[in-house]
Design an enzyme around this catalytic site. Structure first.
Site, PDB file in Angstrom:
ATOM      1  N   GLU A 254       0.974  -1.335  -0.028  1.00 33.11           N
ATOM      2  CA  GLU A 254       0.212   0.014   0.038  1.00 33.11           C
ATOM      3  C   GLU A 254       0.881   1.392   0.036  1.00 33.11           C
ATOM      4  O   GLU A 254       0.354   2.407   0.293  1.00 33.11           O
ATOM      5  CB  GLU A 254      -0.847   0.043   1.217  1.00 33.11           C
ATOM      6  CG  GLU A 254      -1.660  -1.181   1.670  1.00 33.11           C
ATOM      7  CD  GLU A 254      -2.339  -2.081   0.659  1.00 33.11           C
ATOM      8  OE1 GLU A 254      -1.767  -3.071   0.065  1.00 33.11           O
ATOM      9  OE2 GLU A 254      -3.601  -1.645   0.403  1.00 33.11           O
TER      10      GLU A 254
ATOM     11  N   HIS B 193      -1.488   3.888  -1.623  1.00 37.44           N
ATOM     12  CA  HIS B 193      -2.702   4.663  -1.645  1.00 37.44           C
ATOM     13  C   HIS B 193      -2.514   5.934  -2.437  1.00 37.44           C
ATOM     14  O   HIS B 193      -3.591   6.578  -2.518  1.00 37.44           O
ATOM     15  CB  HIS B 193      -2.307   5.289   0.012  1.00 37.44           C
ATOM     16  CG  HIS B 193      -2.764   4.298   1.109  1.00 37.44           C
ATOM     17  ND1 HIS B 193      -3.846   3.562   1.021  1.00 37.44           N
ATOM     18  CD2 HIS B 193      -2.313   3.745   2.289  1.00 37.44           C
ATOM     19  CE1 HIS B 193      -4.164   2.631   2.028  1.00 37.44           C
ATOM     20  NE2 HIS B 193      -3.156   2.684   2.983  1.00 37.44           N
TER      21      HIS B 193
ATOM     22  N   GLN C   7     -18.220   4.782   3.777  1.00 39.49           N
ATOM     23  CA  GLN C   7     -18.612   5.898   4.561  1.00 39.49           C
ATOM     24  C   GLN C   7     -18.571   6.026   5.920  1.00 39.49           C
ATOM     25  O   GLN C   7     -18.046   7.047   6.564  1.00 39.49           O
ATOM     26  CB  GLN C   7     -19.941   6.301   4.279  1.00 39.49           C
ATOM     27  CG  GLN C   7     -20.390   7.086   3.034  1.00 39.49           C
ATOM     28  CD  GLN C   7     -21.903   7.310   2.673  1.00 39.49           C
ATOM     29  OE1 GLN C   7     -22.187   6.671   1.663  1.00 39.49           O
ATOM     30  NE2 GLN C   7     -22.631   7.862   3.489  1.00 39.49           N
TER      31      GLN C   7
ATOM     32  N   ARG D 284       2.548  -8.922   3.835  1.00 32.18           N
ATOM     33  CA  ARG D 284       1.506  -8.106   2.862  1.00 32.18           C
ATOM     34  C   ARG D 284       2.584  -7.868   1.921  1.00 32.18           C
ATOM     35  O   ARG D 284       3.200  -6.763   1.902  1.00 32.18           O
ATOM     36  CB  ARG D 284       0.853  -7.089   3.503  1.00 32.18           C
ATOM     37  CG  ARG D 284      -0.363  -6.681   2.445  1.00 32.18           C
ATOM     38  CD  ARG D 284      -1.705  -6.912   2.995  1.00 32.18           C
ATOM     39  NE  ARG D 284      -2.661  -6.398   2.058  1.00 32.18           N
ATOM     40  CZ  ARG D 284      -3.712  -5.678   2.459  1.00 32.18           C
ATOM     41  NH1 ARG D 284      -3.726  -5.275   3.820  1.00 32.18           N
ATOM     42  NH2 ARG D 284      -4.600  -5.163   1.788  1.00 32.18           N
TER      43      ARG D 284
ATOM     44  N   TYR E 250       3.476   2.164   1.975  1.00 38.88           N
ATOM     45  CA  TYR E 250       4.188   2.272   3.166  1.00 38.88           C
ATOM     46  C   TYR E 250       5.485   2.211   3.201  1.00 38.88           C
ATOM     47  O   TYR E 250       6.111   1.589   2.120  1.00 38.88           O
ATOM     48  CB  TYR E 250       3.571   1.535   4.619  1.00 38.88           C
ATOM     49  CG  TYR E 250       2.011   1.947   4.538  1.00 38.88           C
ATOM     50  CD1 TYR E 250       1.725   3.303   4.966  1.00 38.88           C
ATOM     51  CD2 TYR E 250       0.866   1.043   4.623  1.00 38.88           C
ATOM     52  CE1 TYR E 250       0.519   3.602   5.324  1.00 38.88           C
ATOM     53  CE2 TYR E 250      -0.370   1.512   4.490  1.00 38.88           C
ATOM     54  CZ  TYR E 250      -0.639   2.708   5.077  1.00 38.88           C
ATOM     55  OH  TYR E 250      -1.930   3.255   5.375  1.00 38.88           O
TER      56      TYR E 250
HETATM   57  P1  NAP Z   1     -26.652  17.786  -0.607  1.00 32.40           P
HETATM   58  O1  NAP Z   1     -25.486  17.024  -0.683  1.00 32.40           O
HETATM   59  O2  NAP Z   1     -26.814  18.644   0.516  1.00 32.40           O
HETATM   60  O3  NAP Z   1     -26.646  18.532  -2.103  1.00 32.40           O
HETATM   61  C1  NAP Z   1     -27.758  19.420  -2.408  1.00 32.40           C
HETATM   62  C2  NAP Z   1     -27.242  20.147  -3.620  1.00 32.40           C
HETATM   63  O4  NAP Z   1     -28.424  21.058  -3.924  1.00 32.40           O
HETATM   64  C3  NAP Z   1     -26.001  21.196  -3.158  1.00 32.40           C
HETATM   65  O5  NAP Z   1     -25.377  21.178  -4.329  1.00 32.40           O
HETATM   66  C4  NAP Z   1     -26.650  22.660  -3.230  1.00 32.40           C
HETATM   67  O6  NAP Z   1     -25.766  23.464  -3.707  1.00 32.40           O
HETATM   68  C5  NAP Z   1     -27.841  22.611  -3.961  1.00 32.40           C
HETATM   69  N1  NAP Z   1     -29.058  23.254  -3.496  1.00 32.40           N
HETATM   70  C6  NAP Z   1     -29.382  23.418  -2.104  1.00 32.40           C
HETATM   71  N2  NAP Z   1     -30.534  24.286  -1.812  1.00 32.40           N
HETATM   72  C7  NAP Z   1     -30.889  24.671  -3.322  1.00 32.40           C
HETATM   73  C8  NAP Z   1     -31.931  25.336  -4.084  1.00 32.40           C
HETATM   74  N3  NAP Z   1     -32.729  26.001  -3.226  1.00 32.40           N
HETATM   75  N4  NAP Z   1     -31.984  25.649  -5.267  1.00 32.40           N
HETATM   76  C9  NAP Z   1     -30.811  25.031  -6.000  1.00 32.40           C
HETATM   77  N5  NAP Z   1     -29.790  24.175  -5.688  1.00 32.40           N
HETATM   78  C10 NAP Z   1     -29.988  24.086  -4.138  1.00 32.40           C
HETATM   79  O7  NAP Z   1     -28.037  16.779  -1.007  1.00 32.40           O
HETATM   80  P2  NAP Z   1     -28.210  15.478  -1.787  1.00 32.40           P
HETATM   81  O8  NAP Z   1     -27.246  15.529  -2.854  1.00 32.40           O
HETATM   82  O9  NAP Z   1     -29.712  15.582  -2.073  1.00 32.40           O
HETATM   83  O10 NAP Z   1     -27.823  14.425  -0.894  1.00 32.40           O
HETATM   84  C11 NAP Z   1     -28.405  13.977   0.335  1.00 32.40           C
HETATM   85  C12 NAP Z   1     -27.634  13.397   1.150  1.00 32.40           C
HETATM   86  O11 NAP Z   1     -27.304  12.279   0.708  1.00 32.40           O
HETATM   87  C13 NAP Z   1     -26.457  14.006   1.431  1.00 32.40           C
HETATM   88  O12 NAP Z   1     -26.186  13.883   2.752  1.00 32.40           O
HETATM   89  C14 NAP Z   1     -25.346  13.369   0.791  1.00 32.40           C
HETATM   90  O13 NAP Z   1     -24.051  13.495   1.647  1.00 32.40           O
HETATM   91  C15 NAP Z   1     -26.060  12.052   0.662  1.00 32.40           C
HETATM   92  N6  NAP Z   1     -25.199  11.140  -0.605  1.00 32.40           N
HETATM   93  C16 NAP Z   1     -24.030  10.906  -0.643  1.00 32.40           C
HETATM   94  C17 NAP Z   1     -23.455  10.395  -1.939  1.00 32.40           C
HETATM   95  C18 NAP Z   1     -22.087  10.256  -1.881  1.00 32.40           C
HETATM   96  O14 NAP Z   1     -21.339  10.425  -0.793  1.00 32.40           O
HETATM   97  N7  NAP Z   1     -21.488   9.650  -2.973  1.00 32.40           N
HETATM   98  C19 NAP Z   1     -24.205  10.114  -2.582  1.00 32.40           C
HETATM   99  C20 NAP Z   1     -25.858  10.298  -2.675  1.00 32.40           C
HETATM  100  C21 NAP Z   1     -26.221  10.812  -1.415  1.00 32.40           C
HETATM  101  P3  NAP Z   1     -25.744  25.053  -3.756  1.00 32.40           P
HETATM  102  O15 NAP Z   1     -26.616  25.396  -2.575  1.00 32.40           O
HETATM  103  O16 NAP Z   1     -24.505  25.593  -3.853  1.00 32.40           O
HETATM  104  O17 NAP Z   1     -26.438  25.401  -5.124  1.00 32.40           O
HETATM  105 FE1  SF4 Z   2     -17.541   0.188   5.368  1.00 25.81          FE
HETATM  106 FE2  SF4 Z   2     -19.851  -0.681   6.060  1.00 25.81          FE
HETATM  107 FE3  SF4 Z   2     -19.791   0.718   4.029  1.00 25.81          FE
HETATM  108 FE4  SF4 Z   2     -18.639  -1.833   4.016  1.00 25.81          FE
HETATM  109  S1  SF4 Z   2     -20.815  -1.091   4.375  1.00 25.81           S
HETATM  110  S2  SF4 Z   2     -17.599   0.082   3.068  1.00 25.81           S
HETATM  111  S3  SF4 Z   2     -17.634  -1.733   6.247  1.00 25.81           S
HETATM  112  S4  SF4 Z   2     -19.139   1.407   6.063  1.00 25.81           S
END
Ligand code: NAP
Ligand code: SF4
Length: 662
Positions: free
Chosen positions: A151, A239, A326, A201, A153
C-alpha cells in the site's frame, strides 16, 4: 463448503487503538468476529516506533507497557477459539507527522510533510524496531504478526526505485532494495522462533509509475518466503494510486487474477483480497485456484458472523458490506472511531450487547439494547420502509415488540431503491435484501402499498415516523416547464431524458445522477477504463486508461463557489470527480439561476456573465426536505431519519437513528 479456516479478517484500523479504554472495546470487537468463525484475524496497523505512526498519537508496539495493554485482545479472541496476529505497519513518508522518515527525502503526492531520509544507522534501528515489535506482540499473546509491506508504506518505499534513491547497501538495483524487508523478516524469525506466525503483505500490483514489474514481484515473494514468512498476503495499489481498488465500483473479487499469477511460484499459502464481500465469490475464487485463502476486512464490520452464516448455508442472512467507505475509512480519515453504515453496532458492541434469543433462527443477530427485551408486550407501528424505517422496525422487533411496518410504495427500500440504480452502487440491493429477510424472521408485519393514517395507527402503543425526505423543488421562472424533472423520476426511469442535460445541484445526488447519465462512456469495463494492465506485464501494472467522453452533454451547476464535490467522502470523492471529468461533464460553480425558457437554461456565471445552455432536460438535485404526513396524529409519536432532519442526512445516520430506542 470450503470457507471456514480459509477466510481471514484483514487488517483495518478502527480508531479504537488510540482511544481511552479502546483495547477492551477492541477485544470485544475481535472476539465477536472470532466467534463468527473468521479463520484468522489481523489487527489494524500498529507502528514499530514513533516515526512509523500513521498520524500523531498513533498506536505503537514498542514497549512492555504497550504489550501489556494489548493482552486483553488475544485473550478474548482465544477464548472464542480464534487466532489473531498483530499487523506491524511503518507509515514511512505517508505519516502525517513532521517526524516522518523514508528511504529518501521525497514527499508523497498525498503526504503532508517531506520525510527525512533515514541514515544507515536509522535503517538498522528501524529493522530492530520491527523485530522488537514482533517480540512484544508475542509477549502480548498474539499468534503472530503481519508485516505490512504494501500500500505504499515504508517497506514499499524501499522496494520502488522511484522512492528509493539511496546509494548505500539499502538502495540500488532491485536485489539491494529487497534487503530491507528481507532483513526485517529474517531477523524477526530468528527472534520469535519457529512457532510464531509471520505473514507478509506483499504489494503485487503497485498501480503507480515506477512500481515493481512481475518478475520483481515473483523474486521478492521467493526471498520473503526464504526469510521465514509463513503466509503471503496480497496488497493492491499504493494509497497514492489514482485507481480505485476497494470502492463499490470495483468488481467483486476483481483483483484475484493478481494473486493467481503468483500461485505455484512460492511454497507458502497465498491470500487474495480486495472487494470480496460474499461467500459465493470467495468459493469461486478458491475453486479457480486464485489463492489458498481470502482476506476480507470491511465485510467483517458489516457482519461479524458472515463466515458462520456461510457455513450454515444462510448467505441470505449476511449483512453485506456495500463498499461505500462512509462509516469505516472515511471515519478513520476524520480521526473518528470507525463503524459501518449498514451495521452501526460495529466498534460499538458494548452499546448494543448480545442477549440470547433461542426462539429466533440462529442466523439472526440475537441481540437487544441495554435493557434487554424491554419492548416485550408493546405494539409499535413504523411508518416508512426506507433505511431508517427498516432499521427501526428490526431493532424494535429484536427487543421483543410486535411491529407493523407501513410502506406507501410497493417495495421496501426508500432511497436505497434509487441508489442501487446508480452504476457501481448495485450493492445497495443487498442491504434491502438483508433487512427484508431479518424482518421476516422476526415476524414484522410489512404492509406494502399502505399509507399510514391516524386511524390505522390508533391501535398501537407507539408510532415511529420514518417517512424520509422529498426532493427540494427549483424555484425560478420556468421551473414548472415539463423539461424540468426531479432526479427521482430520472433514476426511476419514469422520465427518459434527452442528450443535453443540466444537473442543478452538485451534492452526493447530483454527482450520482451525472454518473448515471454518462455511464455509456464506460463500456471498456472497470480494469480497462481505469488503466489496469491485467496482463501484469507493465511496471506498476499500469496501462493507458481507455476512457471516452459520454455521448450526452451534461452540465452540472451549483451556487456555491469553489470546487465541486467537496462534501463527498474523503476516500471516494476523488473517484467521482475523476470519473465525471473523464466523461466530459462540465462543471459550473458560483452561478446564480435566472430562468428556463425555450432557449434553454439561463444562468449568471461567477464572473457576472450570462450564459444560456440549450438543454433537453433540467434535472433537479437541489437537496432534500423533511417529509412528515401532516394528517398522522398519535399521542406517542417519534420522528427519525430524514423525516426529522433532512440536513446532512445520509444512510449512516438513518440506520443508526433507527436503532436508538430510547
Ligand atoms: P446535498 O449533498 O446537501 O446537496 C444539495 C445540492 O443542492 C447542493 O449542491 C446545493 O448547492 C444545491 N441546493 C441546495 N438548495 C438549493 C436550492 N434551493 N436551489 C438550487 N440548488 C440548491 O444533498 P443531496 O445531493 O440531495 O444528498 C443527500 C444526502 O445523501 C447528502 O447527505 C449526501 O451526502 C448523501 N449522498 C452521498 C453520496 C456520496 O457521498 N457519494 C451520494 C448520494 C447521496 P448550492 O446550494 O451551492 O447550489
Ligand atoms: Fe465500510 Fe460498512 Fe460501507 Fe462496508 S458497508 S464500506 S464496512 S461503512
Amino acid at each position: 463448503m470450503t470457507l471456514p479456516n480459509r477466510i481471514l479478517m484483514g487488517s483495518m484500523h478502527t480508531g479504537l487503538e488510540e482511544e481511552k479504554g479502546g483495547m477492551e472495546k477492541l477485544a470485544r470487537f475481535y472476539a465477536e468476529r472470532a466467534a463468527g468463525e473468521a479463520g484468522l484475524l489481523v489487527t489494524g496497523g500498529i507502528a514499530p516506533n514513533r516515526a512509523g505512526v500513521v498520524a500523531w498519537g498513533g498506536s505503537r508496539m514498542s514497549s512492555h507497557r504497550h504489550a501489556s495493554h494489548h493482552r486483553v485482545i488475544p485473550k478474548a479472541v482465544h477464548a472464542e477459539g480464534g487466532k489473531i496476529v498483530m499487523q506491524i505497519l511503518h507509515a514511512g513518508r505517508y505519516a502525517y507527522t513532521p517526524f516522518c522518515v523514508a528511504p529518501s527525502a521525497l514527499k508523497a503526492p498525498i503526504g503532508r510533510f517531506k520525510p527525512r531520509a533515514l541514515s544507515a544507522r536509522g535503517v538498522e534501528r528501524t529493522i530492530r524496531d520491527f523485530v522488537h515489535s514482533a517480540v512484544l506482540a508475542r509477549e502480548a499473546g498474539y499468534d503472530g504478526v503481519e508485516v505490512m509491506g504494501s500500500e505504499g508504506y515504508l517497506i514499499n518505499q524501499f522496494l520502488a526505485s522511484e522512492t528509493n534513491l539511496r546509494a548505500d547497501q539499502w538502495g540500488g538495483d532491485f536485489e539491494r532494495r529487497c534487503r530491507f524487508p528481507e532483513a526485517i523478516l529474517s531477523r524477526m524469525r530468528e527472534a520469535v522462533g519457529e512457532d510464531f506466525l509471520i505473514m507478509y503483505r506483499l504489494s503485487m500490483l503497485d498501480l503507480v509509475a515506477g512500481g515493481s514489474n512481475w518478475e520483481e514481484i515473483e523474486r521478492l515473494a521467493q526471498r520473503v518466503e526464504h526469510a521465514g514468512t509463513n503466509i503471503i498476503n496480497t496488497g493492491i495499489g499504493w494509497h497514492e494510486a489514482r485507481i480505485p481498488t476497494i470502492a463499490t465500483m470495483v468488481p467483486r473479487g476483481g483483483f484475484r487474477f493478481v494473486t493467481k499469477k503468483l500461485m505455484g511460484a512460492v511454497n507458502v499459502p497465498l491470500v487474495t483480497t480486495n472487494r470480496f464481500n460474499d461467500p459465493a465469490t470467495c468459493e469461486e475464487a478458491l475453486a479457480e485456484g486464485c489463492a489458498d485463502m481470502i482476506s476480507m476486512a470491511r465485510p467483517f464490520l458489516a457482519d461479524p458472523h458472515l463466515v458462520k452464516k456461510a457455513r450454515l448455508s444462510r448467505a441470505k442472512d449476511i449483512n453485506t458490506c456495500i463498499g461505500c467507505n462512509q462509516a469505516c475509512l472515511d471515519h478513520v480519515f476524520k480521526r473518528k472511531v470507525s463503524s459501518c453504515l449498514v451495521n452501526p453496532r460495529a466498534c460499538h458492541e458494548g452499546d448494543f450487547p448480545v442477549i440470547p434469543r433461542p426462539e429466533i433462527s440462529q442466523s439472526v443477530e440475537d441481540r437487544g439494547g441495554k435493557g434487554g427485551m424491554q419492548l416485550v408486550g408493546r405494539r409499535i407501528a413504523v411508518v416508512g420502509g426506507g433505511p431508517a424505517g427498516m432499521s427501526a422496525a428490526l431493532e424494535r422487533a429484536r427487543l421483543g415488540a410486535e411491529v407493523v411496518l407501513f410502506e406507501r410504495q410497493a417495495e421496501l427500500g426508500g432511497q436505497f431503491l434509487l441508489a442501487q440504480r446508480i452504476p457501481g452502487k448495485f450493492e445497495f440491493n443487498e442491504t434491502i435484501r438483508y433487512f427484508q429477510t431479518q424482518l421476516s424472521y422476526l415476524g414484522v408485519e410489512v404492509r406494502l402499498g399502505v399509507a399510514a393514517t391516524t386511524n390505522n395507527v390508533a391501535e398501537f402503543d407507539e408510532v415511529v415516523v420514518a417517512t424520509g425526505v422529498r426532493p427540494r423543488k427549483l424555484d425560478i421562472p420556468g421551473s414548472d416547464r415539463p423539461e424540468v424533472v426531479s432526479y427521482v423520476d430520472v433514476l426511476n426511469g419514469r422520465v427518459e431524458v434527452g442528450a443535453r442535460i443540466a444537473v442543478v445541484g452538485a451534492g452526493g445526488i447530483g454527482f450520482d445522477v451525472a454518473d448515471f447519465l454518462t455511464h455509456d462512456a464506460d463500456d471498456a469495463g472497470f480494469m480497462a477504463s481505469w488503466g489496469v494492465d491485467t496482463s501484469l506485464e507493465s511496471r506498476g501494472g499500469l496501462a493507458a486508461a481507455q476512457r471516452t467522453a459520454s455521448q450526452r452533454e451534461v452540465h452540472m451547476y451549483q451556487r456555491r463557489p469553489g470546487k465541486m464535490g467537496k462534501g463527498l467522502g474523503k476516500t471516494t470523492g476523488w473517484i467521482h470527480r475523476n470519473t465525471l471529468k473523464q466523461r466530459g461533464v462540465k462543471q459550473w460553480s458560483g452561478v446564480s439561476y435566472d430562468r428556463i425558457d425555450d432557449q434553454g437554461f439561463h444562468v449568471t456565471l461567477e464572473d457576472g456573465t450570462s450564459q444560456v445552455q440549450a438543454v433537453d432536460h433540467v434535472v433537479v438535485c437541489a437537496g432534500q426536505m423533511s417529509f412528515v404526513p401532516e394528517d398522522l396524529i398519535h399521542p406517542n409519536l417519534t420522528v427519525i431519519g430524514g423525516a426529522k432532519d433532512a440536513k446532512g442526512l445520509d444512510a449512516q445516520r438513518a440506520i443508526l437513528e433507527g436503532m436508538v430506542t430510547t
